[in-house]
Enzyme design. Structure first.
Site, PDB file in Angstrom:
ATOM      1  N   HIS A 147       1.055  -1.280   0.043  1.00 16.20           N
ATOM      2  CA  HIS A 147       0.025   0.073  -0.109  1.00 16.20           C
ATOM      3  C   HIS A 147       0.912   1.145  -0.108  1.00 16.20           C
ATOM      4  O   HIS A 147       0.649   2.418   0.909  1.00 16.20           O
ATOM      5  CB  HIS A 147      -0.911   0.023   1.398  1.00 16.20           C
ATOM      6  N   ARG A 182       7.166  -6.010   3.282  1.00 17.70           N
ATOM      7  CA  ARG A 182       5.975  -6.309   3.146  1.00 17.70           C
ATOM      8  C   ARG A 182       5.628  -6.578   1.436  1.00 17.70           C
ATOM      9  O   ARG A 182       5.726  -5.425   0.919  1.00 17.70           O
ATOM     10  CB  ARG A 182       4.595  -5.806   3.606  1.00 17.70           C
ATOM     11  N   ASP A 224      17.192 -11.761  -2.876  1.00 13.64           N
ATOM     12  CA  ASP A 224      18.693 -11.377  -3.486  1.00 13.64           C
ATOM     13  C   ASP A 224      19.289 -10.106  -2.972  1.00 13.64           C
ATOM     14  O   ASP A 224      20.429  -9.874  -2.997  1.00 13.64           O
ATOM     15  CB  ASP A 224      18.596 -11.592  -4.807  1.00 13.64           C
ATOM     16  N   GLN A 232       0.313 -12.625   6.896  1.00 17.87           N
ATOM     17  CA  GLN A 232      -0.868 -11.886   7.318  1.00 17.87           C
ATOM     18  C   GLN A 232      -2.156 -12.772   7.228  1.00 17.87           C
ATOM     19  O   GLN A 232      -2.658 -13.372   6.250  1.00 17.87           O
ATOM     20  CB  GLN A 232      -1.082 -10.605   6.677  1.00 17.87           C
ATOM     21  N   GLU A 254      -6.058 -11.894   7.312  1.00 20.69           N
ATOM     22  CA  GLU A 254      -6.979 -10.624   7.077  1.00 20.69           C
ATOM     23  C   GLU A 254      -8.324 -10.797   6.879  1.00 20.69           C
ATOM     24  O   GLU A 254      -9.213  -9.927   6.356  1.00 20.69           O
ATOM     25  CB  GLU A 254      -6.176  -9.743   5.924  1.00 20.69           C
ATOM     26  N   ALA A 296      -7.474  -3.967   9.634  1.00 22.13           N
ATOM     27  CA  ALA A 296      -8.715  -3.109   8.850  1.00 22.13           C
ATOM     28  C   ALA A 296      -9.091  -3.872   7.991  1.00 22.13           C
ATOM     29  O   ALA A 296     -10.401  -3.868   7.654  1.00 22.13           O
ATOM     30  CB  ALA A 296      -7.512  -1.867   8.158  1.00 22.13           C
ATOM     31  N   ASP A 297      -8.189  -4.675   7.163  1.00 20.16           N
ATOM     32  CA  ASP A 297      -8.958  -5.708   6.277  1.00 20.16           C
ATOM     33  C   ASP A 297      -9.795  -6.661   6.943  1.00 20.16           C
ATOM     34  O   ASP A 297     -11.002  -7.144   6.252  1.00 20.16           O
ATOM     35  CB  ASP A 297      -7.857  -6.465   5.548  1.00 20.16           C
TER      36      ASP A 297
END
Length: 252
Positions: A46, A71, A85, A147, A149, A174-175
């Protein structure tokens, strides 16, 4: 003991406070690295942060004794390979709903025969080929965070936690609340009750669990409720609120 500060701290059962970074400003990452935070989250899901700038954030994080977590924007193998990498060793994967999802993303972080990560012998991760032990020892320093969600993801925590290579679980409030029909209502009692269920299920499975909880009161509350690592603030969140507060104070 792993060199990964977050992984080590969670193994030692120390509450780990983190800062969420979404401005794609390496200077902000460098400032956050010196704050005393235990971990930083470099958000690619996000935010405008792209692959080209992640390495600059990783270098900026070296300004302090802190563990940078990236993330990923989506759970797919090419992005994961390239981030590893570049030297990222802690990855957070969004929207993991099942044990099959978890096993798939873990496979992206392991070389064959234990996974499907492609091999390059000269990368930042292995000090450009100077570290001959990387191939055999890198897994010790990896921290794979998945996560949960959605309600179905919370229900699957026992199975997700049992997947080899999953190091920790992270609730996206939130999700999760949006998936429950409470868009923008992470503090809704039904959402908070499910969050507590997630904590209990992770604890029973023996896995550390984290959550977003911006602000001192909310963050302290989650720690008191048994969460192991909490994102206590974000760079854009702090900037907006502090700017608003100081301008408002000048206009009163």
């Amino acid at each position: 003991m792993s060199r990964n500060r977050l992984k080590t701290g969670l193994a030692e059962k120390r509450p780990m406070a983190g800062i969420w970074l979404s401005l794609d400003a390496p200077a902000a990452t460098e400032i956050a690295a010196g704050s005393g935070a235990d971990w930083l989250l470099i958000d690619m899901e996000h935010s405008a942060t792209g692959l080209d700038s992640v390495v600059h954030h990783l270098r900026a994080a070296m300004a302090g004794p802190v563990e940078p977590v990236v993330r990923v924007p989506s759970a797919e193998p090419v992005m994961v390979k390239r981030l590893l990498d570049l030297g990222a060793r802690s990855l957070m994967f969004p929207m993991i709903d099942s044990a099959a999802d978890a096993a798939r993303v873990v496979s992206y972080t392991r070389y064959p025969p234990h996974g499907m990560r492609g091999l390059s012998m000269t990368t930042r991760a292995n000090n450009y080929g100077r570290n001959p032990d990387y191939l055999t020892g890198h897994v010790d320093d990896l921290c794979v965070i998945v996560q949960v969600e959605t309600p179905q993801a919370v229900a699957a925590i026992p199975q997700i936690a049992a997947v080899p290579g999953v190091d920790a679980i992270f609730v996206g409030p939130a999700d999760l609340s949006a998936a429950m029909g409470h868009l923008g209502g992470a503090q809704h009692p039904e959402a908070q009750a499910l969050i507590d269920q997630a904590r209990d299920m992770a604890a029973k499975a023996g896995k550390p669990i984290g959550i977003l909880g911006f602000g001192t009161d909310l963050a302290r509350g989650y720690v008191a409720r048994g969460f192991d690592f909490v994102a206590v603030a974000g760079d854009s969140w702090l900037l907006a609120r502090q700017m608003d507060a100081i301008i408002a104070s000048m206009k009163t």
